[in-house]
Design a protein around this motif. Structure first.
Motif, PDB file in Angstrom:
ATOM      1  N   THR A 186      25.471 -20.152  28.847  1.00 36.61           N
ATOM      2  CA  THR A 186      25.657 -20.837  30.130  1.00 36.61           C
ATOM      3  C   THR A 186      27.080 -20.643  30.638  1.00 36.61           C
TER       4      THR A 186
ATOM      5  N   GLN B 207      22.399 -13.570  35.667  1.00 37.00           N
ATOM      6  CA  GLN B 207      20.976 -13.910  35.628  1.00 37.00           C
ATOM      7  C   GLN B 207      20.451 -13.899  34.197  1.00 37.00           C
ATOM      8  N   LEU B 208      20.822 -12.876  33.435  1.00 37.58           N
ATOM      9  CA  LEU B 208      20.353 -12.783  32.057  1.00 37.58           C
ATOM     10  C   LEU B 208      20.897 -13.921  31.206  1.00 37.58           C
TER      11      LEU B 208
ATOM     12  N   ARG C  89      21.865 -16.942  32.038  1.00 42.76           N
ATOM     13  CA  ARG C  89      21.206 -18.221  32.332  1.00 42.76           C
ATOM     14  C   ARG C  89      19.773 -18.216  31.830  1.00 42.76           C
ATOM     15  N   GLY C  90      19.122 -17.065  31.930  1.00 45.15           N
ATOM     16  CA  GLY C  90      17.747 -16.984  31.433  1.00 45.15           C
ATOM     17  C   GLY C  90      17.674 -17.137  29.930  1.00 45.15           C
TER      18      GLY C  90
ATOM     19  N   THR D  73      17.975 -20.681  28.539  1.00 44.93           N
ATOM     20  CA  THR D  73      16.816 -21.567  28.681  1.00 44.93           C
ATOM     21  C   THR D  73      15.535 -20.938  28.132  1.00 44.93           C
ATOM     22  N   ALA D  74      15.643 -19.720  27.566  1.00 43.26           N
ATOM     23  CA  ALA D  74      14.457 -19.026  27.059  1.00 43.26           C
ATOM     24  C   ALA D  74      14.077 -19.532  25.673  1.00 43.26           C
TER      25      ALA D  74
ATOM     26  N   ASP E 113      13.281 -10.713  38.638  1.00 43.29           N
ATOM     27  CA  ASP E 113      13.838 -11.335  37.427  1.00 43.29           C
ATOM     28  C   ASP E 113      13.859 -10.346  36.254  1.00 43.29           C
TER      29      ASP E 113
ATOM     30  N   VAL F 159      14.883 -11.073  33.173  1.00 44.85           N
ATOM     31  CA  VAL F 159      14.870 -11.759  31.878  1.00 44.85           C
ATOM     32  C   VAL F 159      13.656 -11.382  31.035  1.00 44.85           C
TER      33      VAL F 159
END
Length: 353
Positions: free
Chosen positions: A8, A23-24, A26-27, A30-31, A87, A89
């Motif tokens: 993060t 983007q990656l 943050r993904g 939460t993945a 996306d 991710v």
């Protein structure tokens, strides 16, 4: 800090400069746990997001076939997909699962040792400032030198964009490497001829050899995918270095620095410098580093230039570059001389003199 927190935080550093990694990151934060488990193989003294992304990037640059390639401008050029519209991710997670064994090996054995050539945009005037204060040549010692490309700063040409739309140039007009940056404030010393370098040597726990293709690929992988100009700059600087590689000593600087300095010409002032290295040290190691500098200054005219302290700027997160005329009485009092974007894209010169 948990691994999720690390990703993060890393996303915040990527905002505005690497939409793909933002983007990656943050993904991944939460993945599911699969990717985080692989990131957990990164040694504790290394930043997990940097190493994981570099390992994936290295495999893609080396030709790994997978749909993830489509999001990487460094791999497919200007036709890369926009991560804010499609996306990336799911493709990233799938790639990590498919290449888990190799990625685990890379993150466990490789280190984050970006050789950001663009940082010479702020180092060049800092070294000039040191040379002016000693009125002569200096010997350079880089702590955390990676492949030593920044030790060759005097072989590059510099072009600074000014707030009024003009430009300032410095360095060798015929150089094959041009370092460009926006000069947002101040009047840094930028002579036509770079300061004379009497000797140059780097120190690194695990030096990268620019003449080795695997090491060079790792250097490329550490450069963020959208930074096509940095990839081109790295390739040009590597060509310069391959023709005359700088000396890099393997070891912990806290252990080998005295011997390295002792080998330098006794009558030449020494400038020890580091950029974005000290954040990887513990507080005890940072204090030991400062004490070691003071000890070395007992018998030498010694200067320290360091860019490791994060600051906020009107132009976004940056790094403070500090310079200290080191005293042999145990006092190391650095002065902030500049602020710069972590890859050297902009510089604010704030030296008091």
């Amino acid at each position: 800090m948990t691994l999720r927190d690390e990703f993060t935080d890393f996303a915040g550093w990527c905002d505005g400069t690497s939409p793909l990694y933002a983007q990656l990151a943050r993904g991944i934060a939460t993945a599911d746990d699969d990717v985080l488990a692989v990131a957990g193989a990164v040694p504790g003294d290394q930043p997990a997001p940097n190493n994981l992304f570099a390992a994936v990037h290295a495999l893609l640059l080396d030709g790994a076939a997978h749909g993830l390639r489509e999001w990487y401008p460094s791999v497919v050029g200007h036709d890369a997909r926009d991560p804010t519209e499609a996306d990336p991710v799911p493709a990233f997670v799938d790639f990590v699962r498919a290449h888990e064994t190799r990625i685990r090996e890379l993150v466990a054995t490789r280190r984050t040792q970006t050789n950001a050539v663009g940082r010479t945009s702020v180092l060049a005037p800092a070294f000039t400032r040191v040379a002016e204060r000693v009125d002569g040549p200096v010997a350079l010692v880089e702590v955390g030198a990676s492949a030593g490309l920044n030790l060759l700063f005097d072989r590059y040409r510099y072009q600074y964009g000014l707030p009024d739309g003009g430009t300032r140039t410095a360095g060798d007009d015929g150089a094959s490497v041009t370092v460009s940056a926006d000069l947002r404030a101040g009047d840094p010393p930028l002579p036509a001829d770079p300061p004379a370098v009497a000797a140059r040597v780097g120190i690194d726990l695990n030096p990268l050899d620019v003449t080795d293709d695997d090491d060079l690929n790792w250097l490329r992988a550490l450069v963020w995918p959208e930074h096509v100009d940095r990839h081109e700059q790295l390739a040009a600087a590597a060509t310069v270095a391959r023709a005359d590689p700088p000396e890099i000593v393997t070891g912990d600087a806290l252990d080998v620095l005295p011997a390295v300095v002792d080998e330098l010409p006794a009558d030449v002032p020494v400038c020890i410098y580091d950029t974005q290295v000290r954040y990887q040290l513990t507080e005890a190691q940072r204090e030991r580093y400062r004490a070691l500098l003071a000890d070395l200054a007992v018998d030498r005219d010694l200067h320290w230039v360091s860019g490791s302290h994060a600051v906020e700027s009107a132009d976004g997160p940056g790094i403070a570059l500090r310079h200290a005329d080191v005293s042999g009485d145990g006092v190391v009092e650095p002065t902030t001389v500049a602020r710069y974007e972590s890859h050297g894209r902009w510089v604010e010169w704030v030296a008091p003199d």
